[in-house]
Design an enzyme around this catalytic site. Structure first.
Site, short mmCIF file in Angstrom:
data_model
loop_
_atom_site.label_atom_id
_atom_site.label_comp_id
_atom_site.label_asym_id
_atom_site.label_seq_id
_atom_site.Cartn_x
_atom_site.Cartn_y
_atom_site.Cartn_z
CB SER A 1 7.29 -7.26 3.96
OG SER A 1 7.15 -8.53 3.38
CE1 TYR B 1 3.88 -5.46 0.04
CE2 TYR B 1 5.24 -7.39 0.47
CZ TYR B 1 4.38 -6.41 0.91
OH TYR B 1 4.04 -6.36 2.25
P1 NDP Z 1 -4.36 -3.38 3.72
O1 NDP Z 1 -4.52 -3.66 2.28
O2 NDP Z 1 -5.39 -3.90 4.68
O3 NDP Z 1 -4.24 -1.81 3.97
C1 NDP Z 1 -3.42 -1.03 3.15
C2 NDP Z 1 -3.69 0.43 3.40
O4 NDP Z 1 -2.96 1.19 2.43
C3 NDP Z 1 -5.17 0.80 3.23
O5 NDP Z 1 -5.51 1.80 4.14
C4 NDP Z 1 -5.18 1.35 1.81
O6 NDP Z 1 -6.24 2.22 1.50
C5 NDP Z 1 -3.85 2.10 1.80
N1 NDP Z 1 -3.44 2.41 0.44
C6 NDP Z 1 -3.27 1.56 -0.59
N2 NDP Z 1 -2.98 2.23 -1.71
C7 NDP Z 1 -2.97 3.56 -1.39
C8 NDP Z 1 -2.78 4.76 -2.12
N3 NDP Z 1 -2.57 4.75 -3.44
N4 NDP Z 1 -2.85 5.93 -1.46
C9 NDP Z 1 -3.11 5.97 -0.14
N5 NDP Z 1 -3.33 4.87 0.60
C10 NDP Z 1 -3.27 3.68 -0.01
O7 NDP Z 1 -2.92 -3.90 4.06
P2 NDP Z 1 -2.21 -4.30 5.44
O8 NDP Z 1 -2.84 -3.64 6.58
O9 NDP Z 1 -2.04 -5.76 5.40
O10 NDP Z 1 -0.77 -3.68 5.18
C11 NDP Z 1 -0.22 -2.61 5.95
C12 NDP Z 1 1.28 -2.64 5.75
O11 NDP Z 1 1.78 -3.87 6.28
C13 NDP Z 1 1.72 -2.60 4.28
O12 NDP Z 1 2.84 -1.78 4.17
C14 NDP Z 1 2.08 -4.05 3.98
O13 NDP Z 1 3.06 -4.12 2.97
C15 NDP Z 1 2.63 -4.49 5.33
N6 NDP Z 1 2.61 -5.94 5.55
C16 NDP Z 1 1.43 -6.63 5.67
C17 NDP Z 1 1.43 -7.99 5.89
C18 NDP Z 1 0.18 -8.79 6.06
O14 NDP Z 1 0.27 -10.03 6.23
N7 NDP Z 1 -0.99 -8.20 6.04
C19 NDP Z 1 2.70 -8.74 6.00
C20 NDP Z 1 3.89 -7.92 5.86
C21 NDP Z 1 3.82 -6.57 5.65
P3 NDP Z 1 -7.67 1.65 0.96
O15 NDP Z 1 -8.45 1.32 2.18
O16 NDP Z 1 -8.23 2.77 0.19
O17 NDP Z 1 -7.35 0.45 0.10
#
Ligand code: NDP
Length: 251
Positions: A159, A172
């Site tokens: 991130s 985070y």
């Molecule tokens: P989303 O919230 O859209 O997706 C997150 C994913 O993680 C979902 O599939 C979610 O499952 C899963 N997840 C969350 N908790 C758990 C758990 N306890 N066990 C298993 N799976 C879990 O986030 P993003 O796509 O935005 O994020 C993806 C990555 O990118 C992350 O690591 C985030 O930190 C990073 N990131 C994102 C940015 C952004 O602007 N979006 C910027 C910088 C980094 P479920 O569908 O069940 O919630």
């Protein structure tokens, strides 16, 4: 040099043919977009998440395209999974697939945007567990299957707060510093192998996590998950052979 290679990279329609790729957090956001695109590019994908309905929706979207391999669903809630659950997942992958060529960590949670003074210690632990400890345990559990690949690639999603501390980003931010450290440690430990271990900072992406972090922003100005996939595909493709211990920005 590595950056230059990515800048000039364009993928072929079958760039990930014969690859077996495990993607965490594939039920939504960046992980979901990557799972669908990797399947379109010829990979067999193992889609991880904690929500059966959302994973089945991704499964259906992939098999809608007759050219795609059927994906495999790996249900595992990072919050509650025991080490035995990770071990049995690793065993079944070894039995069913024999090897994994790519492991991409996308699962994550935001936690709270509050000050350290006010941060709830229970939530702190949960964020550290989901964003850092569980990916460590999963990576460790899948190393035997990755070692059976000729050119294994592991990708961590970091991130903009993975290298510079920022007020009110709490657990985070700390978990993303940890993710980058973990990626670097693993890359160094495996430097004499064919493993590629790298990080990607996707930038601001229109997902539910971004909405939670910036509820008031204009979401039309954000990139979609599909628009930030290039470095992920590059690092999974054999075009990136030899590139390890790097952190790429997707935007
Ligand atoms: P989303 O919230 O859209 O997706 C997150 C994913 O993680 C979902 O599939 C979610 O499952 C899963 N997840 C969350 N908790 C758990 C758990 N306890 N066990 C298993 N799976 C879990 O986030 P993003 O796509 O935005 O994020 C993806 C990555 O990118 C992350 O690591 C985030 O930190 C990073 N990131 C994102 C940015 C952004 O602007 N979006 C910027 C910088 C980094 P479920 O569908 O069940 O919630």
């Amino acid at each position: 040099m590595a950056n230059e290679k990515l800048k000039n990279y364009k993928y072929d329609y079958d760039a990930l043919k014969n690859k077996i790729i495990f993607i965490t957090g594939a039920s939504d956001g960046i992980g979901k977009a990557l799972a669908i695109q990797s399947a379109k590019l010829g990979a067999e994908v193992i889609i991880h998440g904690r929500n059966k309905k959302r994973l089945e929706a991704v499964y259906d979207e992939i098999i809608d395209d007759p050219k795609c391999h059927k994906p495999v669903i790996a249900m595992l809630d990072y919050e509650t999974a025991s080490s035995e659950t990770f071990s049995s997942l690793s065993e079944s992958i070894m039995n069913d697939f024999k090897r994994i060529d790519g492991l991409v960590h996308c699962a994550g949670i935001l936690g709270d945007r509050s000050s350290i003074e006010q941060y709830d210690p229970g939530l702190w632990q949960k964020v550290m567990h989901v964003n850092l400890t569980a990916p460590f345990v999963l990576t460790q559990a899948l190393l035997p299957s990755l070692k059976l690949s000729k050119q294994p690639s592991v990708i961590f999603t970091s991130s903009g707060v993975g290298q510079v501390g920022k007020a009110f980003w709490g657990a985070y931010c700390v978990s993303k510093f940890g993710t980058e450290a973990f990626s670097q440690i693993l890359a160094q430990e495996l430097i004499h192998t064919t493993f590629r271990i790298n990080c990607i900072n996707p930038g601001a992406v229109k997902t539910k996590m971004r909405l939670a972090a910036y509820p008031a922003e204009d979401r039309d100005k954000l990139k979609s998950p599909e628009e930030v996939l290039l470095p992920y595909i590059f690092l999974l493709d054999d075009e990136s052979i030899g590139i390890t211990n790097k952190c790429y920005d997707a935007q």
